[in-house]
Write an enzyme that holds these catalytic residues in place. Sequence first.
Site, PDB file in Angstrom:
ATOM      1  N   HIS A  79      45.047 -85.642  77.161  1.00 39.91           N
ATOM      2  CA  HIS A  79      45.030 -86.332  78.448  1.00 39.91           C
ATOM      3  C   HIS A  79      45.429 -87.798  78.278  1.00 39.91           C
ATOM      4  O   HIS A  79      45.097 -88.423  77.277  1.00 39.91           O
ATOM      5  CB  HIS A  79      43.636 -86.223  79.079  1.00 39.91           C
ATOM      6  CG  HIS A  79      43.312 -84.822  79.477  1.00 39.91           C
ATOM      7  ND1 HIS A  79      42.950 -83.864  78.560  1.00 39.91           N
ATOM      8  CD2 HIS A  79      43.332 -84.219  80.679  1.00 39.91           C
ATOM      9  CE1 HIS A  79      42.759 -82.723  79.193  1.00 39.91           C
ATOM     10  NE2 HIS A  79      42.985 -82.907  80.479  1.00 39.91           N
ATOM     11  N   PRO A  80      46.112 -88.341  79.282  1.00 39.64           N
ATOM     12  CA  PRO A  80      46.539 -89.743  79.186  1.00 39.64           C
ATOM     13  C   PRO A  80      45.378 -90.708  79.418  1.00 39.64           C
ATOM     14  O   PRO A  80      44.412 -90.380  80.108  1.00 39.64           O
ATOM     15  CB  PRO A  80      47.556 -89.867  80.322  1.00 39.64           C
ATOM     16  CG  PRO A  80      47.072 -88.891  81.346  1.00 39.64           C
ATOM     17  CD  PRO A  80      46.525 -87.724  80.539  1.00 39.64           C
ATOM     18  N   SER A  96      49.009 -86.481  87.205  1.00 31.55           N
ATOM     19  CA  SER A  96      48.289 -87.649  86.700  1.00 31.55           C
ATOM     20  C   SER A  96      48.805 -88.929  87.340  1.00 31.55           C
ATOM     21  O   SER A  96      48.025 -89.827  87.671  1.00 31.55           O
ATOM     22  CB  SER A  96      48.399 -87.738  85.173  1.00 31.55           C
ATOM     23  OG  SER A  96      47.592 -86.756  84.573  1.00 31.55           O
ATOM     24  N   GLU A  99      47.380 -89.033  90.840  1.00 33.65           N
ATOM     25  CA  GLU A  99      45.936 -89.256  90.785  1.00 33.65           C
ATOM     26  C   GLU A  99      45.614 -90.703  90.429  1.00 33.65           C
ATOM     27  O   GLU A  99      44.761 -91.338  91.066  1.00 33.65           O
ATOM     28  CB  GLU A  99      45.293 -88.280  89.799  1.00 33.65           C
ATOM     29  CG  GLU A  99      45.319 -86.844  90.292  1.00 33.65           C
ATOM     30  CD  GLU A  99      45.177 -85.787  89.210  1.00 33.65           C
ATOM     31  OE1 GLU A  99      45.221 -84.590  89.569  1.00 33.65           O
ATOM     32  OE2 GLU A  99      45.045 -86.131  88.021  1.00 33.65           O
ATOM     33  N   PHE A 131      39.131 -91.833  77.774  1.00 34.03           N
ATOM     34  CA  PHE A 131      38.259 -91.822  78.942  1.00 34.03           C
ATOM     35  C   PHE A 131      38.905 -90.956  80.019  1.00 34.03           C
ATOM     36  O   PHE A 131      40.073 -91.152  80.359  1.00 34.03           O
ATOM     37  CB  PHE A 131      38.088 -93.259  79.453  1.00 34.03           C
ATOM     38  CG  PHE A 131      37.257 -93.377  80.689  1.00 34.03           C
ATOM     39  CD1 PHE A 131      35.870 -93.305  80.621  1.00 34.03           C
ATOM     40  CD2 PHE A 131      37.855 -93.589  81.920  1.00 34.03           C
ATOM     41  CE1 PHE A 131      35.094 -93.437  81.775  1.00 34.03           C
ATOM     42  CE2 PHE A 131      37.086 -93.727  83.070  1.00 34.03           C
ATOM     43  CZ  PHE A 131      35.707 -93.655  82.997  1.00 34.03           C
ATOM     44  N   ILE A 133      38.368 -89.316  83.903  1.00 35.83           N
ATOM     45  CA  ILE A 133      37.602 -89.383  85.143  1.00 35.83           C
ATOM     46  C   ILE A 133      38.450 -88.786  86.258  1.00 35.83           C
ATOM     47  O   ILE A 133      39.675 -88.913  86.239  1.00 35.83           O
ATOM     48  CB  ILE A 133      37.184 -90.842  85.449  1.00 35.83           C
ATOM     49  CG1 ILE A 133      36.150 -90.904  86.559  1.00 35.83           C
ATOM     50  CG2 ILE A 133      38.401 -91.719  85.732  1.00 35.83           C
ATOM     51  CD1 ILE A 133      35.440 -92.258  86.666  1.00 35.83           C
ATOM     52  N   CYS A 134      37.816 -88.140  87.197  1.00 32.84           N
ATOM     53  CA  CYS A 134      38.523 -87.578  88.349  1.00 32.84           C
ATOM     54  C   CYS A 134      38.825 -88.736  89.301  1.00 32.84           C
ATOM     55  O   CYS A 134      38.073 -89.015  90.236  1.00 32.84           O
ATOM     56  CB  CYS A 134      37.687 -86.483  89.008  1.00 32.84           C
ATOM     57  SG  CYS A 134      38.576 -85.618  90.321  1.00 32.84           S
TER      58      CYS A 134
END
Length: 184
Positions: A79-80, A96, A99, A131, A133-134
């Site tokens: 994940h970035p 992403s 988002e 890290f 997070i949504c």
Amino acid sequence: MSPSTSATNAPSLDVQAVNALDREEFVRLLGPVFEHSSWVAAGAVTARPFDSVPSLHRAMIDVVRRLPRTEQIDFLCAHPELAGKEAQSGIMTSDSTTEQASAGLDALAPDELALITRLNDAYRERHGFPFIICVPLYSKQEILDEFRRRTALDTEAELSEAIEQITAITGRRLRALVHDGTRA
């Protein structure tokens, strides 16, 4: 998944159509829901038939939860970082990118970018993964507060929290892609 690939830009399907897909098409269409991890969809395909979007999502998340800890960390590392190198280089996935933009992370002032870079570095140094997070569920300030709070957590607790955040992210992406057949 290429940077332009998006789970939410694929055609909308109902659960019955998902159940009827061959394995290759199932993975092709649902794989992008999980960042650079189409193997999650490949692992969930055998749990068919699904009776709802939540049951499909549960099967996919179960693939992740059954992984050994080291593989879960490898999964998280796909994940970035928020406003990180991938974002700065324009190589994040479409999902992403959208988002992160929803919280203004695509238009940070130089001092904000420097702060997030420091927070990313401190978090990764402490926990060994980025890290997660949504983002659409939080404001920029709430994200900064969560960065600080979660950096201080025990790594095992944070590993669990990161997977919960991925559950929220992928649930949103999956609901944008698959419906239970009740849409007009």
